[in-house]
Write an enzyme that holds these catalytic residues in place. Structure first.
Site, short mmCIF file in Angstrom:
data_model
loop_
_atom_site.label_atom_id
_atom_site.label_comp_id
_atom_site.label_asym_id
_atom_site.label_seq_id
_atom_site.Cartn_x
_atom_site.Cartn_y
_atom_site.Cartn_z
N LYS A 153 -9.65 7.72 6.80
CA LYS A 153 -10.93 8.12 6.98
C LYS A 153 -11.11 6.79 5.83
O LYS A 153 -10.68 6.51 4.53
CB LYS A 153 -11.38 9.04 6.12
N MET B 18 -11.64 6.95 -7.13
CA MET B 18 -12.46 7.07 -5.83
C MET B 18 -14.08 5.69 -6.32
O MET B 18 -15.08 6.42 -5.31
CB MET B 18 -12.81 6.77 -4.64
N ASP C 292 -2.87 8.35 6.99
CA ASP C 292 -4.60 8.37 7.02
C ASP C 292 -4.47 6.87 5.97
O ASP C 292 -3.02 6.04 6.50
CB ASP C 292 -5.13 8.39 5.17
#
Length: 505
Positions: free
Chosen positions: A59, A173, A37
């Site tokens: 992503k 996040m 990632d």
């Protein structure tokens, strides 16, 4: 039917590459394929073998390289053609990392897999900011939520059930949701004066921490320019600042190292322990040489009177190959007594220490650890009847052979290894306070790369390396008295005060 490989879902940790687990790093070092990632530090990919297949599937908000279904299919596909596949994910695979979805896909496809847990940012990022997740007198529980739903339509439903939880709330996040998080907690009955914090780039050198109350935090974060990735913490422990107030000598210093693995490993460890953030930006990979002259030297070694080493790598590689050669001659009576009539010279203390690994000691070590001092001191000790064997680097300095030739002394200079630069993968060029060079070849590789120099000071392990630096128009700011990792650290410590002062003005 091809034998199925195994997929390892490996947690890369919160950002600092040093926080990956030993098992995770070990799997990276032997994998055939790594599927990764967006990583806070892509330097972890440098652990992989040279021929490893590296596939990026990261992503990012608003920009997806591959869908989760495509990633699942890719894992299955690669497991059918590789023995060891590492799926490298930030943090922990099973904590908001979609590792569960990938494990289910592998299980349904009959692919063997194993989860290797990682250090989660939920605890590590707070710790790096001096905030304990729990405290016996302040917080006896913690609750971890994500700031996003699968469709990125706002805070998830679970967030709105924190009314009476108490303890510490940790939101992952959360950079774009700071205002919504703080207002959402207050709407659930949390006092506006509850301590809160947001940490950007946690565990990394560019970490930024903003603290306040739930009422204050959104405005403070906006002024500070907080952006992704960021972790939000709310609760009484967020008011604590348990970062050590006792500074280490090199706190705040960043160093970029260029050298061989054995040297950079020691130097990085010493610098890290003194508080510096040290990165190996270029590994000078040592490649053993096999040639006719080398093989002949093993057979004729008793004909020489001096064995001269100009580096620790030369010691290890020559003696290791000599031992292999002796072993291959069994049952012929050949052993280390073939070195019995030789005297040994070493260019410096580090090289002599390498000799001690083989239970040998140098008869001569110059006070100044460079090839010029070695040559001048050696010539004074030699006679016309001496024969000198010099196992050395393929691209080694020519001063020693030239001086022996001038003195009319027979010598044989044999390349036992070459060095090839391997630049570390990195997210971006870093701003360093010091660049450290352990060899002339490292200097040449650095300038061929056109690496940004910024305001960094240049430290060379010895005078020969410094002269090569001068040839590139740059003066060596630091040259240690002892050509060793310890000597370099001592020099950096002496210069660190001025560097930190200039950064703060």
């Amino acid at each position: 039917m091809n034998k199925l490989g195994c997929v390892y879902l490996v947690g890369a940790g919160p950002g600092d590459p040093g926080l990956i687990t030993v098992k995770g790093a070990s799997l990276l070092s032997c994998c055939d394929c790594v599927i990764y990632d967006v990583l806070a530090s892509v330097s972890l990919l440098n652990c992989c073998p040279k021929n490893c297949e590296k596939l990026f599937v990261g992503k990012q908000k608003g920009k997806h390289s591959k869908s989760q279904e495509e990633i699942n299919s890719l894992l299955i596909e690669k497991a059918r053609c590789h023995s060891i596949v590492v799926r490298l994910k930030g943090g922990d695979p099973y904590i908001f990392g979609r590792g569960g979805e990938e494990a289910l896909a592998l299980k349904d496809a009959g692919i063997p897999y194993e989860v290797v847990p990682g250090v989660t940012s939920a605890s590590a990022v707070l710790a790096s900011a001096g905030i304990p997740v729990t405290h016996r007198l302040l917080s006896r529980s913690f609750h971890v939520v994500t700031a996003h739903t699968s469709g990125d339509t706002g805070l998830p439903e679970d967030f709105f059930h924190l009314t009476n939880t108490g303890g510490t709330v940790i939101v992952l996040m959360g950079a774009s949701q700071i205002d919504a998080v703080c207002k959402g907690l207050m709407q659930q009955g949390w006092n506006g004066d509850t301590p809160a914090a947001v940490i950007q780039n946690g565990t990394l050198p560019n970490q930024k921490t903003v603290t306040g109350t739930l009422q204050e935090l959104p405005a403070k974060a906006q002024i500070a320019g907080i952006s992704s990735p960021a972790v939000i913490a709310a609760g009484k422990t967020a008011a604590l600042n348990l970062l050590s107030s006792v500074r280490r000598p090199l706190d705040g210093i960043r160093a970029g190292i260029i050298g061989t693995d054995s040297f950079t490993h020691r130097l990085k460890g010493l610098l890290d322990c003194r508080g510096a953030r040290a990165d190996v930006i270029c590994r000078m990979q040592v490649i053993p040489c096999r040639n006719k002259e080398l093989e002949e030297s093993f057979q004729q070694i008793s004909n020489y009177t001096w064995l001269v080493f100009t580096s620790a790598n030369g010691v290890r590689l020559y003696l290791e190959q000599l031992l292999k050669n002796l072993k291959s001659q069994q049952p012929i009576k050949a052993d280390l007594r073939c070195l019995g009539n030789l005297k040994i010279a070493a260019v410096g203390k580090e090289t002599n220490r390498a000799l001690e690994e083989f239970f040998l000691h140098a008869d001569y070590v110059p006070d100044t650890p460079d090839s010029q001092s070695l040559a001048e001191g050696l010539v004074k000790r030699l006679t016309a009847s001496d024969r000198v064997l010099i196992p050395r680097a393929k691209q080694g300095q020519d001063h020693l052979p030239e001086r022996l030739k001038q003195a009319g002394i027979f010598f044989c200079s044999i390349p036992v290894y070459d060095v090839v630069p391997v630049w570390e993968e990195t997210n971006e060029f870093q701003e360093y306070d010091f660049f450290v060079f352990a060899s002339p070849s490292g200097v040449s590789s650095f300038f061929s790369r056109n690496y940004p120099k910024g305001q960094a000071k240049f430290c060379c392990i010895g005078a020969v390396t410094a002269r090569v630096l001068e040839n590139h128009g740059v003066h060596a700011d630091l040259i240690p008295k002892e050509a060793s990792a310890k000597g370099i650290v001592e020099q950096i410590e002496k210069a660190a005060g001025n560097v930190i002062s200039s950064k703060n003005t």
